[in-house]
Motif scaffolding. Structure first.
Motif, mmCIF file in Angstrom:
data_model
loop_
_atom_site.group_PDB
_atom_site.id
_atom_site.type_symbol
_atom_site.label_atom_id
_atom_site.label_comp_id
_atom_site.label_asym_id
_atom_site.label_seq_id
_atom_site.Cartn_x
_atom_site.Cartn_y
_atom_site.Cartn_z
ATOM 1 N N PHE A 1 75.305 -9.938 -9.814
ATOM 2 C CA PHE A 1 74.732 -8.737 -10.424
ATOM 3 C C PHE A 1 75.830 -7.854 -10.985
ATOM 4 O O PHE A 1 75.743 -7.352 -12.114
ATOM 5 C CB PHE A 1 73.919 -7.986 -9.360
ATOM 6 C CG PHE A 1 73.437 -6.628 -9.805
ATOM 7 C CD1 PHE A 1 72.228 -6.507 -10.466
ATOM 8 C CD2 PHE A 1 74.186 -5.488 -9.551
ATOM 9 C CE1 PHE A 1 71.774 -5.250 -10.874
ATOM 10 C CE2 PHE A 1 73.739 -4.237 -9.949
ATOM 11 C CZ PHE A 1 72.534 -4.121 -10.612
ATOM 12 N N TRP A 2 76.905 -7.672 -10.210
ATOM 13 C CA TRP A 2 77.991 -6.782 -10.632
ATOM 14 C C TRP A 2 78.870 -7.420 -11.692
ATOM 15 O O TRP A 2 79.534 -6.707 -12.445
ATOM 16 C CB TRP A 2 78.830 -6.378 -9.428
ATOM 17 C CG TRP A 2 78.082 -5.548 -8.443
ATOM 18 C CD1 TRP A 2 77.726 -5.889 -7.173
ATOM 19 C CD2 TRP A 2 77.559 -4.234 -8.658
ATOM 20 N NE1 TRP A 2 77.019 -4.874 -6.580
ATOM 21 C CE2 TRP A 2 76.909 -3.839 -7.467
ATOM 22 C CE3 TRP A 2 77.587 -3.345 -9.740
ATOM 23 C CZ2 TRP A 2 76.287 -2.605 -7.331
ATOM 24 C CZ3 TRP A 2 76.965 -2.121 -9.603
ATOM 25 C CH2 TRP A 2 76.328 -1.751 -8.418
ATOM 26 N N LEU A 3 78.887 -8.737 -11.749
ATOM 27 C CA LEU A 3 79.698 -9.410 -12.761
ATOM 28 C C LEU A 3 79.296 -8.981 -14.158
ATOM 29 O O LEU A 3 80.141 -8.855 -15.047
ATOM 30 C CB LEU A 3 79.547 -10.929 -12.616
ATOM 31 C CG LEU A 3 80.231 -11.792 -13.689
ATOM 32 C CD1 LEU A 3 81.742 -11.624 -13.632
ATOM 33 C CD2 LEU A 3 79.843 -13.257 -13.513
ATOM 34 N N TYR A 4 78.012 -8.725 -14.354
ATOM 35 C CA TYR A 4 77.519 -8.371 -15.683
ATOM 36 C C TYR A 4 77.188 -6.885 -15.800
ATOM 37 O O TYR A 4 77.693 -6.197 -16.702
ATOM 38 C CB TYR A 4 76.280 -9.218 -16.008
ATOM 39 C CG TYR A 4 76.559 -10.700 -15.971
ATOM 40 C CD1 TYR A 4 77.244 -11.325 -17.005
ATOM 41 C CD2 TYR A 4 76.171 -11.472 -14.875
ATOM 42 C CE1 TYR A 4 77.525 -12.677 -16.958
ATOM 43 C CE2 TYR A 4 76.448 -12.833 -14.823
ATOM 44 C CZ TYR A 4 77.124 -13.429 -15.871
ATOM 45 O OH TYR A 4 77.415 -14.763 -15.826
ATOM 46 N N LEU A 5 76.386 -6.368 -14.879
ATOM 47 C CA LEU A 5 75.953 -4.982 -15.012
ATOM 48 C C LEU A 5 77.011 -3.983 -14.573
ATOM 49 O O LEU A 5 76.923 -2.802 -14.899
ATOM 50 C CB LEU A 5 74.671 -4.764 -14.210
ATOM 51 C CG LEU A 5 73.446 -5.526 -14.715
ATOM 52 C CD1 LEU A 5 72.212 -5.151 -13.904
ATOM 53 C CD2 LEU A 5 73.204 -5.279 -16.190
ATOM 54 N N GLY A 6 78.012 -4.455 -13.857
ATOM 55 C CA GLY A 6 79.073 -3.551 -13.432
ATOM 56 C C GLY A 6 79.855 -2.946 -14.587
ATOM 57 O O GLY A 6 80.504 -1.912 -14.430
ATOM 58 N N TRP A 7 79.773 -3.566 -15.762
ATOM 59 C CA TRP A 7 80.496 -3.064 -16.928
ATOM 60 C C TRP A 7 79.755 -1.940 -17.640
ATOM 61 O O TRP A 7 80.383 -1.166 -18.377
ATOM 62 C CB TRP A 7 80.730 -4.202 -17.924
ATOM 63 C CG TRP A 7 81.586 -5.289 -17.385
ATOM 64 C CD1 TRP A 7 81.183 -6.366 -16.637
ATOM 65 C CD2 TRP A 7 82.997 -5.430 -17.538
ATOM 66 N NE1 TRP A 7 82.265 -7.154 -16.325
ATOM 67 C CE2 TRP A 7 83.378 -6.614 -16.866
ATOM 68 C CE3 TRP A 7 83.974 -4.670 -18.198
ATOM 69 C CZ2 TRP A 7 84.699 -7.045 -16.814
ATOM 70 C CZ3 TRP A 7 85.296 -5.105 -18.150
ATOM 71 C CH2 TRP A 7 85.649 -6.275 -17.465
ATOM 72 N N ILE A 8 78.446 -1.851 -17.452
ATOM 73 C CA ILE A 8 77.674 -0.911 -18.255
ATOM 74 C C ILE A 8 77.008 0.188 -17.438
ATOM 75 O O ILE A 8 76.559 1.181 -18.019
ATOM 76 C CB ILE A 8 76.591 -1.655 -19.068
ATOM 77 C CG1 ILE A 8 75.630 -2.412 -18.138
ATOM 78 C CG2 ILE A 8 77.231 -2.616 -20.061
ATOM 79 C CD1 ILE A 8 74.486 -3.095 -18.873
#
Length: 236
Positions: free
Chosen positions: A120-127
């Motif tokens: 989950f954080w791999l992708y949404l952690g950026w935004i």
């Protein structure tokens, strides 16, 4: 019951997760970063061209009150440069995440430990606001430290993250609220902050490429060692 029968009834241990090839993903990510850096250099050149040309007598493109004047040829070309740069940035992000996903999977296979941050954080952690100030760096650092707990985190990771944050919050960098026409108006009146933001983003791309090379090389060496011993996963 005989020893042979006991042995036959003992389930075989499950093989560890397979290691994934990482060099190709690293090469693609570095190439994408190089193209993205070039796109931002071109963007900086257009900022300089706008500043040197000067604002037309009719004023900025956005006249206020929802009114817009026709764009000049230079302004129209800047819109095209900006659109291409945005598309290249998206492709660069996808290539970077593809590399990072493989690095995380290999770190899990090599260390036998689950990542500190889930997918989950791999992708949404950026935004996601606020948490995007530290979680992406944490994902990268965790992938390296889980394999090399006795080593210091390479300094290039911190350099990359500092430059990324500077480009992120610089007001005219990777994410900003100004429209393209508003950026054009800023180039006419105060181009130096725009050029500073461009320079930071290009530097961030360069350090990101160096970081990818550094972490990939270290992980690949450990994978090669694993291939010789046959543990914990299958060699790529």
């Amino acid at each position: 019951m005989s020893d042979q029968e006991t042995s036959d009834q003992t389930p075989a241990s499950a093989p560890g997760p397979a290691l994934r090839p990482v060099r190709g993903a690293a090469h693609r990510a570095v190439a994408a970063l190089a193209v993205a850096a070039l796109a931002w250099v071109v963007r900086a050149v257009w900022h300089v061209r706008l500043a040197m040309t000067g604002q037309p007598a009719s004023g900025p493109p956005d006249q206020g009150g929802g009114q817009h004047r026709p764009l000049t040829a230079l302004e129209d070309s800047y819109h095209q440069v900006s659109s291409v740069g945005g598309a290249v940035t998206v492709l660069c992000a996808l290539a970077f995440l593809s590399w990072l996903d493989r690095v995380r999977d290999n770190a899990r296979a090599l260390s036998g430990a689950e990542p500190r941050y889930g997918s989950f954080w791999l992708y949404l952690g950026w935004i996601l606001p606020v948490v995007n100030l530290w979680i992406p760096r944490g994902v990268v650092a965790d992938a390296h430290r889980s394999v090399f707990p006795d080593r210091r985190l390479p300094a290039v990771v911190n350099w990359w993250w500092a430059l990324w944050l500077a480009g992120l919050v610089g007001g005219a960098g990777l994410i900003y609220t100004d429209s393209t026409n508003e950026v054009i108006a800023r180039a006419y009146t105060d181009v130096l902050p725009l050029l500073a933001a461009d320079a930071v983003i290009v530097a961030a791309a360069g350090t990101a490429a160096l970081m990818i090379r550094t972490l990939t090389t270290a992980q690949q060496r450990r994978m090669d060692e694993t291939a010789l011993t046959g543990r914990p996963g299958t060699a790529p």
